[in-house]
Design a protein around this motif. Structure first.
Motif, PDB file in Angstrom:
ATOM      1  N   VAL A  30     -21.160  30.094  -9.716  1.00 50.98           N
ATOM      2  CA  VAL A  30     -21.876  29.564 -10.882  1.00 50.98           C
ATOM      3  C   VAL A  30     -21.242  28.256 -11.342  1.00 50.98           C
ATOM      4  O   VAL A  30     -21.934  27.279 -11.650  1.00 50.98           O
ATOM      5  N   LEU A  31     -19.912  28.230 -11.398  1.00 47.60           N
ATOM      6  CA  LEU A  31     -19.227  27.010 -11.825  1.00 47.60           C
ATOM      7  C   LEU A  31     -19.462  25.872 -10.833  1.00 47.60           C
ATOM      8  O   LEU A  31     -19.649  24.714 -11.234  1.00 47.60           O
ATOM      9  N   ALA A  32     -19.429  26.192  -9.528  1.00 46.50           N
ATOM     10  CA  ALA A  32     -19.671  25.149  -8.533  1.00 46.50           C
ATOM     11  C   ALA A  32     -21.091  24.606  -8.636  1.00 46.50           C
ATOM     12  O   ALA A  32     -21.313  23.388  -8.597  1.00 46.50           O
ATOM     13  N   LEU A  33     -22.070  25.507  -8.782  1.00 46.37           N
ATOM     14  CA  LEU A  33     -23.454  25.050  -8.926  1.00 46.37           C
ATOM     15  C   LEU A  33     -23.651  24.301 -10.234  1.00 46.37           C
ATOM     16  O   LEU A  33     -24.441  23.345 -10.300  1.00 46.37           O
ATOM     17  N   GLY A  34     -22.956  24.715 -11.297  1.00 51.33           N
ATOM     18  CA  GLY A  34     -23.033  23.968 -12.538  1.00 51.33           C
ATOM     19  C   GLY A  34     -22.491  22.554 -12.386  1.00 51.33           C
ATOM     20  O   GLY A  34     -23.047  21.602 -12.934  1.00 51.33           O
ATOM     21  N   THR A  35     -21.405  22.407 -11.617  1.00 54.52           N
ATOM     22  CA  THR A  35     -20.861  21.070 -11.370  1.00 54.52           C
ATOM     23  C   THR A  35     -21.836  20.219 -10.575  1.00 54.52           C
ATOM     24  O   THR A  35     -22.035  19.030 -10.872  1.00 54.52           O
ATOM     25  N   VAL A  36     -22.471  20.823  -9.572  1.00 51.37           N
ATOM     26  CA  VAL A  36     -23.479  20.092  -8.794  1.00 51.37           C
ATOM     27  C   VAL A  36     -24.630  19.647  -9.692  1.00 51.37           C
ATOM     28  O   VAL A  36     -25.090  18.496  -9.628  1.00 51.37           O
ATOM     29  N   SER A  37     -25.104  20.544 -10.547  1.00 50.91           N
ATOM     30  CA  SER A  37     -26.205  20.201 -11.440  1.00 50.91           C
ATOM     31  C   SER A  37     -25.794  19.132 -12.443  1.00 50.91           C
ATOM     32  O   SER A  37     -26.586  18.241 -12.780  1.00 50.91           O
ATOM     33  N   LEU A  38     -24.558  19.210 -12.944  1.00 47.77           N
ATOM     34  CA  LEU A  38     -24.073  18.196 -13.877  1.00 47.77           C
ATOM     35  C   LEU A  38     -24.099  16.817 -13.228  1.00 47.77           C
ATOM     36  O   LEU A  38     -24.620  15.842 -13.800  1.00 47.77           O
ATOM     37  N   ILE A  39     -23.548  16.720 -12.015  1.00 48.20           N
ATOM     38  CA  ILE A  39     -23.505  15.434 -11.323  1.00 48.20           C
ATOM     39  C   ILE A  39     -24.915  14.951 -10.998  1.00 48.20           C
ATOM     40  O   ILE A  39     -25.255  13.776 -11.201  1.00 48.20           O
ATOM     41  N   THR A  40     -25.755  15.858 -10.495  1.00 49.60           N
ATOM     42  CA  THR A  40     -27.115  15.468 -10.116  1.00 49.60           C
ATOM     43  C   THR A  40     -27.929  15.048 -11.327  1.00 49.60           C
ATOM     44  O   THR A  40     -28.737  14.117 -11.251  1.00 49.60           O
ATOM     45  N   ASP A  41     -27.735  15.721 -12.457  1.00 53.88           N
ATOM     46  CA  ASP A  41     -28.491  15.351 -13.650  1.00 53.88           C
ATOM     47  C   ASP A  41     -28.045  14.000 -14.207  1.00 53.88           C
ATOM     48  O   ASP A  41     -28.862  13.271 -14.777  1.00 53.88           O
ATOM     49  N   ILE A  42     -26.761  13.660 -14.063  1.00 50.46           N
ATOM     50  CA  ILE A  42     -26.348  12.313 -14.444  1.00 50.46           C
ATOM     51  C   ILE A  42     -27.145  11.292 -13.641  1.00 50.46           C
ATOM     52  O   ILE A  42     -27.690  10.319 -14.176  1.00 50.46           O
ATOM     53  N   SER A  43     -27.239  11.526 -12.334  1.00 51.96           N
ATOM     54  CA  SER A  43     -27.977  10.608 -11.466  1.00 51.96           C
ATOM     55  C   SER A  43     -29.456  10.550 -11.836  1.00 51.96           C
ATOM     56  O   SER A  43     -30.041   9.468 -11.981  1.00 51.96           O
ATOM     57  N   SER A  44     -30.081  11.717 -11.997  1.00 49.51           N
ATOM     58  CA  SER A  44     -31.518  11.758 -12.274  1.00 49.51           C
ATOM     59  C   SER A  44     -31.855  11.158 -13.632  1.00 49.51           C
ATOM     60  O   SER A  44     -32.820  10.396 -13.769  1.00 49.51           O
ATOM     61  N   GLU A  45     -31.066  11.503 -14.656  1.00 47.67           N
ATOM     62  CA  GLU A  45     -31.370  11.015 -15.997  1.00 47.67           C
ATOM     63  C   GLU A  45     -31.073   9.529 -16.154  1.00 47.67           C
ATOM     64  O   GLU A  45     -31.656   8.871 -17.020  1.00 47.67           O
ATOM     65  N   MET A  46     -30.176   8.964 -15.339  1.00 46.35           N
ATOM     66  CA  MET A  46     -30.000   7.520 -15.338  1.00 46.35           C
ATOM     67  C   MET A  46     -31.302   6.825 -14.961  1.00 46.35           C
ATOM     68  O   MET A  46     -31.715   5.844 -15.590  1.00 46.35           O
ATOM     69  N   VAL A  47     -31.966   7.350 -13.937  1.00 45.64           N
ATOM     70  CA  VAL A  47     -33.245   6.765 -13.502  1.00 45.64           C
ATOM     71  C   VAL A  47     -34.342   7.058 -14.511  1.00 45.64           C
ATOM     72  O   VAL A  47     -35.130   6.181 -14.871  1.00 45.64           O
ATOM     73  N   SER A 179     -26.251  -2.854 -20.163  1.00 49.48           N
ATOM     74  CA  SER A 179     -25.649  -3.797 -21.103  1.00 49.48           C
ATOM     75  C   SER A 179     -24.635  -4.733 -20.453  1.00 49.48           C
ATOM     76  O   SER A 179     -24.323  -5.782 -21.014  1.00 49.48           O
ATOM     77  N   VAL A 180     -24.129  -4.389 -19.260  1.00 49.82           N
ATOM     78  CA  VAL A 180     -23.095  -5.221 -18.644  1.00 49.82           C
ATOM     79  C   VAL A 180     -23.514  -5.821 -17.309  1.00 49.82           C
ATOM     80  O   VAL A 180     -22.905  -6.806 -16.863  1.00 49.82           O
ATOM     81  N   ALA A 181     -24.524  -5.265 -16.640  1.00 48.39           N
ATOM     82  CA  ALA A 181     -24.902  -5.732 -15.303  1.00 48.39           C
ATOM     83  C   ALA A 181     -25.933  -6.849 -15.395  1.00 48.39           C
ATOM     84  O   ALA A 181     -26.768  -6.887 -16.305  1.00 48.39           O
ATOM     85  N   VAL A 182     -25.880  -7.749 -14.426  1.00 46.26           N
ATOM     86  CA  VAL A 182     -26.845  -8.855 -14.385  1.00 46.26           C
ATOM     87  C   VAL A 182     -28.205  -8.328 -13.941  1.00 46.26           C
ATOM     88  O   VAL A 182     -29.213  -8.500 -14.617  1.00 46.26           O
ATOM     89  N   ASP A 183     -28.251  -7.704 -12.771  1.00 46.85           N
ATOM     90  CA  ASP A 183     -29.483  -7.070 -12.300  1.00 46.85           C
ATOM     91  C   ASP A 183     -29.451  -5.609 -12.743  1.00 46.85           C
ATOM     92  O   ASP A 183     -29.082  -4.712 -11.972  1.00 46.85           O
ATOM     93  N   GLY A 184     -29.817  -5.399 -13.994  1.00 45.60           N
ATOM     94  CA  GLY A 184     -29.595  -4.106 -14.617  1.00 45.60           C
ATOM     95  C   GLY A 184     -30.262  -2.946 -13.912  1.00 45.60           C
ATOM     96  O   GLY A 184     -29.608  -1.935 -13.615  1.00 45.60           O
ATOM     97  N   TYR A 185     -31.561  -3.076 -13.610  1.00 43.71           N
ATOM     98  CA  TYR A 185     -32.284  -1.950 -13.016  1.00 43.71           C
ATOM     99  C   TYR A 185     -31.732  -1.621 -11.628  1.00 43.71           C
ATOM    100  O   TYR A 185     -31.530  -0.448 -11.290  1.00 43.71           O
ATOM    101  N   ASP A 186     -31.499  -2.646 -10.802  1.00 45.66           N
ATOM    102  CA  ASP A 186     -30.955  -2.391  -9.466  1.00 45.66           C
ATOM    103  C   ASP A 186     -29.565  -1.760  -9.563  1.00 45.66           C
ATOM    104  O   ASP A 186     -29.209  -0.896  -8.751  1.00 45.66           O
ATOM    105  N   ALA A 187     -28.781  -2.173 -10.534  1.00 47.94           N
ATOM    106  CA  ALA A 187     -27.447  -1.580 -10.713  1.00 47.94           C
ATOM    107  C   ALA A 187     -27.554  -0.105 -11.083  1.00 47.94           C
ATOM    108  O   ALA A 187     -26.789   0.728 -10.577  1.00 47.94           O
ATOM    109  N   VAL A 188     -28.499   0.214 -11.949  1.00 49.28           N
ATOM    110  CA  VAL A 188     -28.701   1.624 -12.322  1.00 49.28           C
ATOM    111  C   VAL A 188     -29.101   2.438 -11.107  1.00 49.28           C
ATOM    112  O   VAL A 188     -28.562   3.529 -10.853  1.00 49.28           O
ATOM    113  N   PHE A 189     -30.044   1.925 -10.312  1.00 45.65           N
ATOM    114  CA  PHE A 189     -30.493   2.667  -9.137  1.00 45.65           C
ATOM    115  C   PHE A 189     -29.363   2.827  -8.121  1.00 45.65           C
ATOM    116  O   PHE A 189     -29.224   3.886  -7.497  1.00 45.65           O
ATOM    117  N   GLY A 190     -28.548   1.792  -7.944  1.00 41.67           N
ATOM    118  CA  GLY A 190     -27.446   1.880  -6.990  1.00 41.67           C
ATOM    119  C   GLY A 190     -26.386   2.885  -7.414  1.00 41.67           C
ATOM    120  O   GLY A 190     -25.932   3.714  -6.603  1.00 41.67           O
TER     121      GLY A 190
END
Length: 459
Positions: A30-47, A179-190
């Motif tokens: 459960v803890l391992a899957l929670g860590t995976v979901s935490l990391i994946t949700d950071i990625s998904s919610e950034m987009v 707020s800090v990147a020049v090509d903001g959207y591409d930086a977020v996606f990368g």
């Protein structure tokens, strides 16, 4: 868990342990899957945080077009859940199917760097949602199979809390990058692509491959969760026994077995109630728009409204899951919808005070804490282990499609009647559906033994 008395002399019987039994810790899976979901949700919610602005302001897509695109790829995610759940049960490797789903979503993130028109972006987003649909049911099945039935509410609560932590951090990370990147959207996606790849690596390295013993076990005695089906019914046990041969390795799961799950009364009742309540649950985006119109919150603060819901959800997900294990999942699940109804009532009739946004967001977060992990815990308790992912997918897909239908209906009602009548209609529908769910999910009456015709006289 009982601890052995290591200080006893050789050959002596250890004294019985009279200390109170402590609940087992949350399983490492459960803890391992929670860590995976935490990391994946950071990625998904950034987009997700930047996608509306990117499509509307950057590519010139109309709001109506974005709403249609959002509805289509969320609908795809809901439908693919059925495929993911059935495949995981059929190949008996939940980690494999979940890994394919996480991997597909991760591969789609860097492709956004090369897509600069609506067509390719639509295909990429649809594939990303396909990955989400594939992984959801196998992931939840792994959680339930690694956790004792009496602790499933807490286990799902821990996972949802870690998942929500990612949902909180993702938009904040996107805000900082823009707020800090020049090509903001591409930086977020990368950056999102790199974070998603990290989530897949954690899944491969730290989530065990074994799905637990899926052979049928003797029925457990009924516990305090009897009102929500925590103890397997005799019909479930019979179904499981019929689906498994005498050999150690269970028979392959067939599509007919998956469809036969709906013949289980408790699972069918849960699916019906999830659909009914989903048809009257207004989507988060509409709740935030209604709150903004009701209170006059400035546009610059609007992106922070989801963080209020997520923060309350994060704080209460584990306590709500543990409470559901203790007093019954039916009670907590229905209480969550009562809290949502209270939030609707505040939006409709409460005076415009500075505390109103905080109260509505708190009730919204409490609703999710009391329902998002509690429902799969209740479903897992009614489904045989060898069909666990399929059962979770059936209920999850029905609920997701119902909420999608509610979004379409509420949008049409808003356009035709205005915000007040539309929300009042949704609140009235939710009240009626909650009453029906309370009746359908009521605890089963205890069986009364029939009198023995061969016995004479009074006891």
């Amino acid at each position: 868990m009982y601890l052995a008395d290591r200080s006893a002399p050789a050959g002596a019987k250890p004294a019985p342990d009279r200390r109170p039994v402590r609940a087992a810790a949350v399983a490492p899976t459960v803890l391992a899957l929670g860590t995976v979901s935490l990391i994946t949700d950071i990625s998904s919610e950034m987009v997700t945080a930047v996608l509306p602005l990117y499509l509307i302001a950057g590519l010139g897509l109309s709001p109506l077009g974005f709403g249609a695109l959002d509805g289509v790829y969320n609908g795809v995610s809901a439908l693919v859940q059925l495929t993911g759940g059935h495949l995981a049960d059929r190949v008996r490797n939940h980690k494999l199917i979940a890994g394919i789903g996480y991997g597909l979503s991760a591969l789609c993130k860097p492709l956004l760097l090369f897509a600069h028109s609506l067509g390719p972006i639509s295909v990429i987003l649809t594939l990303e949602r396909t990955g989400k649909g594939l992984r959801t049911a196998p992931r939840d099945a792994l959680i339930s199979l690694s956790t004792p039935p009496e602790l499933q509410g807490r286990a799902f609560g821990v996972h949802r809390a870690m998942d929500t932590t990612g949902a909180l951090l993702g938009p904040l990370a996107a805000f900082l990058i823009l707020s800090v990147a020049v090509d903001g959207y591409d930086a977020v996606f990368g950056v999102s692509a790199c974070v998603a790849a990290l989530g897949v690596v954690v899944l491969m390295l730290f989530v065990p491959s074994g799905d637990g013993d899926t052979r049928p076990r003797p029925p457990r005695p009924r516990t305090a969760d009897a009102d929500d089906g925590a103890a397997a019914s005799s019909s479930v046990a019979a179904t499981a026994a019929a689906a498994v041969p005498a050999a150690d390795r269970p028979a392959p799961v067939r599509l007919r077995d998956a469809l036969g799950l709906l013949r289980l009364p408790r699972l069918r009742n849960l699916a019906i109630c999830a659909v009914l309540l989903g048809l009257t649950t207004v989507s988060d985006a509409f709740v935030y728009l209604l709150l903004q119109r009701r209170t006059g919150i400035g546009d610059q603060w609007f992106p922070l409204l989801p963080l209020g819901t997520a923060a309350v959800f994060l704080l209460l997900a584990v306590p709500a899951g543990a409470l559901a294990d203790r007093i019954g999942r039916r009670t907590v699940f229905l209480t969550g919808h009562a809290l949502l109804l209270a939030g609707y009532a505040l939006l409709l009739w409460a005076p415009d005070r500075p505390a109103l946004p905080y109260l509505v967001l708190a009730l919204h977060g409490m609703f999710y804490a009391a329902t998002d992990g509690v429902l799969p815990a209740a479903v897992a308790a009614t489904v045989p282990a060898e069909l666990r992912a399929t059962g979770l997918a059936l209920v999850g897909t029905g609920q997701a499609l119902a909420r999608f239908g509610c979004s379409l209906a509420f949008g049409a009602a808003w356009t035709l009647w205005g915000t007040g009548p539309a929300l009042a209609a949704a609140a009235a529908g939710l009240l009626c559906c909650a009453a029906v769910a309370g009746f359908v999910l009521r605890p089963a009456a205890p069986a009364v033994p029939l009198p023995d015709p061969n016995r004479t006289g009074s006891p």
